[in-house]
Design an enzyme around this catalytic site. Structure first.
Site, PDB file in Angstrom:
ATOM      1  N   MET A  29      -4.981  -6.308   0.330  1.00 35.95           N
ATOM      2  CA  MET A  29      -5.417  -7.712   0.425  1.00 35.95           C
ATOM      3  C   MET A  29      -5.977  -8.174  -0.923  1.00 35.95           C
ATOM      4  SD  MET A  29      -6.664  -8.383   4.251  1.00 35.95           S
ATOM      5  CE  MET A  29      -8.331  -7.800   4.091  1.00 35.95           C
ATOM      6  N   LEU A  32      -8.441  -5.900  -6.210  1.00 35.64           N
ATOM      7  CA  LEU A  32      -8.144  -4.472  -6.398  1.00 35.64           C
ATOM      8  C   LEU A  32      -9.277  -3.739  -7.110  1.00 35.64           C
ATOM      9  CD1 LEU A  32      -4.350  -4.615  -7.400  1.00 35.64           C
ATOM     10  CD2 LEU A  32      -5.378  -4.466  -5.122  1.00 35.64           C
ATOM     11  N   HIS A  33      -9.546  -2.523  -6.627  1.00 36.20           N
ATOM     12  CA  HIS A  33     -10.532  -1.644  -7.250  1.00 36.20           C
ATOM     13  C   HIS A  33      -9.908  -0.259  -7.378  1.00 36.20           C
ATOM     14  CE1 HIS A  33     -10.995  -0.228  -3.173  1.00 36.20           C
ATOM     15  NE2 HIS A  33     -11.414  -1.419  -2.756  1.00 36.20           N
ATOM     16  N   GLY A  35     -10.081   2.309  -5.621  1.00 35.73           N
ATOM     17  CA  GLY A  35      -9.523   2.849  -4.378  1.00 35.73           C
ATOM     18  C   GLY A  35      -8.060   2.445  -4.260  1.00 35.73           C
ATOM     19  N   HIS A  36      -7.802   1.143  -4.406  1.00 33.78           N
ATOM     20  CA  HIS A  36      -6.418   0.670  -4.382  1.00 33.78           C
ATOM     21  C   HIS A  36      -5.607   1.349  -5.495  1.00 33.78           C
ATOM     22  CE1 HIS A  36      -8.601  -3.066  -2.850  1.00 33.78           C
ATOM     23  NE2 HIS A  36      -7.778  -2.811  -1.863  1.00 33.78           N
ATOM     24  N   GLY A 153      -4.985   4.160   2.616  1.00 29.62           N
ATOM     25  CA  GLY A 153      -6.206   4.911   2.326  1.00 29.62           C
ATOM     26  C   GLY A 153      -6.885   5.423   3.584  1.00 29.62           C
ATOM     27  N   LYS A 155      -9.877   5.490   3.838  1.00 29.94           N
ATOM     28  CA  LYS A 155     -11.037   4.608   3.991  1.00 29.94           C
ATOM     29  C   LYS A 155     -10.935   3.860   5.326  1.00 29.94           C
ATOM     30  CE  LYS A 155     -14.423   1.762   3.017  1.00 29.94           C
ATOM     31  NZ  LYS A 155     -14.054   0.443   3.342  1.00 29.94           N
ATOM     32  N   GLN A 159      -7.007   2.469  11.040  1.00 27.38           N
ATOM     33  CA  GLN A 159      -5.780   1.740  10.663  1.00 27.38           C
ATOM     34  C   GLN A 159      -4.653   2.726  10.339  1.00 27.38           C
ATOM     35  OE1 GLN A 159      -5.685  -1.770   7.865  1.00 27.38           O
ATOM     36  NE2 GLN A 159      -5.151  -0.193   6.398  1.00 27.38           N
TER      37      GLN A 159
HETATM   38  P1  AMP Z   1      -7.419  -3.580   1.698  1.00 30.37           P
HETATM   39  O1  AMP Z   1      -7.090  -4.345   0.456  1.00 30.37           O
HETATM   40  O2  AMP Z   1      -8.869  -3.466   1.983  1.00 30.37           O
HETATM   41  O3  AMP Z   1      -6.593  -4.012   2.885  1.00 30.37           O
HETATM   42  O4  AMP Z   1      -6.955  -2.080   1.412  1.00 30.37           O
HETATM   43  C1  AMP Z   1      -5.637  -1.785   1.038  1.00 30.37           C
HETATM   44  C2  AMP Z   1      -5.423  -0.306   1.089  1.00 30.37           C
HETATM   45  O5  AMP Z   1      -6.319   0.346   0.178  1.00 30.37           O
HETATM   46  C3  AMP Z   1      -5.707   0.292   2.480  1.00 30.37           C
HETATM   47  O6  AMP Z   1      -4.741   1.291   2.767  1.00 30.37           O
HETATM   48  C4  AMP Z   1      -7.081   0.896   2.299  1.00 30.37           C
HETATM   49  O7  AMP Z   1      -7.344   1.972   3.166  1.00 30.37           O
HETATM   50  C5  AMP Z   1      -7.027   1.365   0.857  1.00 30.37           C
HETATM   51  N1  AMP Z   1      -8.376   1.518   0.317  1.00 30.37           N
HETATM   52  C6  AMP Z   1      -9.360   0.585   0.304  1.00 30.37           C
HETATM   53  N2  AMP Z   1     -10.497   1.103  -0.209  1.00 30.37           N
HETATM   54  C7  AMP Z   1     -10.221   2.400  -0.502  1.00 30.37           C
HETATM   55  C8  AMP Z   1     -10.989   3.487  -1.049  1.00 30.37           C
HETATM   56  N3  AMP Z   1     -12.268   3.335  -1.371  1.00 30.37           N
HETATM   57  N4  AMP Z   1     -10.379   4.672  -1.190  1.00 30.37           N
HETATM   58  C9  AMP Z   1      -9.074   4.843  -0.841  1.00 30.37           C
HETATM   59  N5  AMP Z   1      -8.304   3.862  -0.336  1.00 30.37           N
HETATM   60  C10 AMP Z   1      -8.859   2.667  -0.163  1.00 30.37           C
END
Ligand code: AMP
Length: 284
Positions: A29, A32-33, A35-36, A153, A155, A159
């Site tokens: 979404m 981006l950090h 984790g992404h 992830g 995280k 999901q």
């Molecule tokens: P989001 O943008 O929050 O929908 O996350 C996109 C993807 O990045 C999802 O598969 C999340 O699980 C993964 N993600 C988000 N934060 C982290 C994190 N801290 N470590 C690993 N994956 C992450």
């Protein structure tokens, strides 16, 4: 390459497929950090071509959630993706994904509904319909990008389990690759929603990872009774925390467990400074 339409992505992917290239998809979404970026790095390593979708999916937000204020940083996201050798950043508008009826999707859209047993717990309890929205958009992205591999992830471990189940149940020809949680040095799991936290909130937010680490070390010392393990959390909570759940489940089926094993995952959701945070740990 930044693309906004489904057609442009499909044309590019068709070309890659003709050339026999493997395709990885990283659904996000945005905002981006690291984790992404860990997911993106893995895809770039494993696949010939990588597509990152950046889409704040309106149908996975429940009424009263943060859809309008969710951080949107497409320019910065595109730069990060370029630096990471991503081939396509796919950033559609809601109208591109759902058509003009998108404001009334419940009436007009075909949904993918994950099984009740997977959504009647953890985040699904308070976020009614959230995983319907997630499965629907992920299914659409799979159909548009036709990836060989898709990266998610841990995280968001509920999901991840739900998407694996959807792929299995619907025979979707994609391999799901799960990626470990990336944390700040402090232990705080990275999240786009951490942007909402004040400096002080961030300190209180450390309780989540502390609780999970402490539970894991108690388990390793031989405590398996989940009620006893749960008790250990309360020492870390104070008036700054609004605990939503602390649950122990089987890692694959999400079935609640009374006695922890090496296949148990512990999930926590807690509000800090009004911001809902989630985290989890695998005990094995
Ligand atoms: P989001 O943008 O929050 O929908 O996350 C996109 C993807 O990045 C999802 O598969 C999340 O699980 C993964 N993600 C988000 N934060 C982290 C994190 N801290 N470590 C690993 N994956 C992450």
């Amino acid at each position: 390459m930044l693309l906004h339409t489904i057609k442009e992505v499909q044309e590019q992917v068709k070309q890659w497929k003709k050339e026999g290239l493997s395709v990885g998809l990283v659904p996000t979404m945005g905002a981006l950090h690291n984790g992404h970026l860990s997911l993106i790095k893995k895809s770039v390593e494993m696949c010939d071509r990588t597509v990152v979708s950046v889409f704040v999916n309106p149908i996975q937000f429940c009424p009263g959630e943060d859809l309008d204020k969710y951080p949107r940083t497409l320019e910065q996201d595109t730069k990060l993706c370029e630096q990471a050798n991503v081939d396509i950043v796919f950033a559609p508008t809601p109208a591109q994904m759902y058509g003009e009826n998108q404001m009334r999707t419940n009436d007009f859209l075909t949904y993918v509904i994950p099984p009740f047993f997977y959504v009647n717990k953890l985040c699904g309890k308070s976020r009614i319909g959230h995983f319907d929205g997630v499965c629907t958009v992920v299914n659409k992205l799979f159909n548009i990008v036709q990836p060989d591999f898709a990266f998610f992830g841990e995280k968001d471990a509920q999901q991840l389990a739900i998407i694996k189940k959807m792929v299995k149940d619907l025979n979707i020809p994609v391999e799901i690759i799960s990626c470990p949680i990336v944390r700040e040095e402090s232990g705080l799991a990275l999240s786009s929603r951490n942007k909402y936290l004040s400096q002080e909130d961030k300190i209180h937010a450390l309780a989540l990872s502390k609780i999970l680490n402490n539970i894991k070390s108690c388990y390793k010392k031989g405590i398996t009774n989940t009620s006893a393990l749960k008790e250990t959390a309360y020492g870390f909570l104070n008036e700054h925390h609004e605990l939503e759940y602390l649950e122990f489940t089987d890692n694959t089926t999400l079935e609640p467990v009374e006695s922890a094993t090496d296949n148990t995952r512990v999930f926590i959701a807690c509000k800090v400074g009004g911001v809902r945070l989630i985290d989890n740990i695998f005990l094995g």
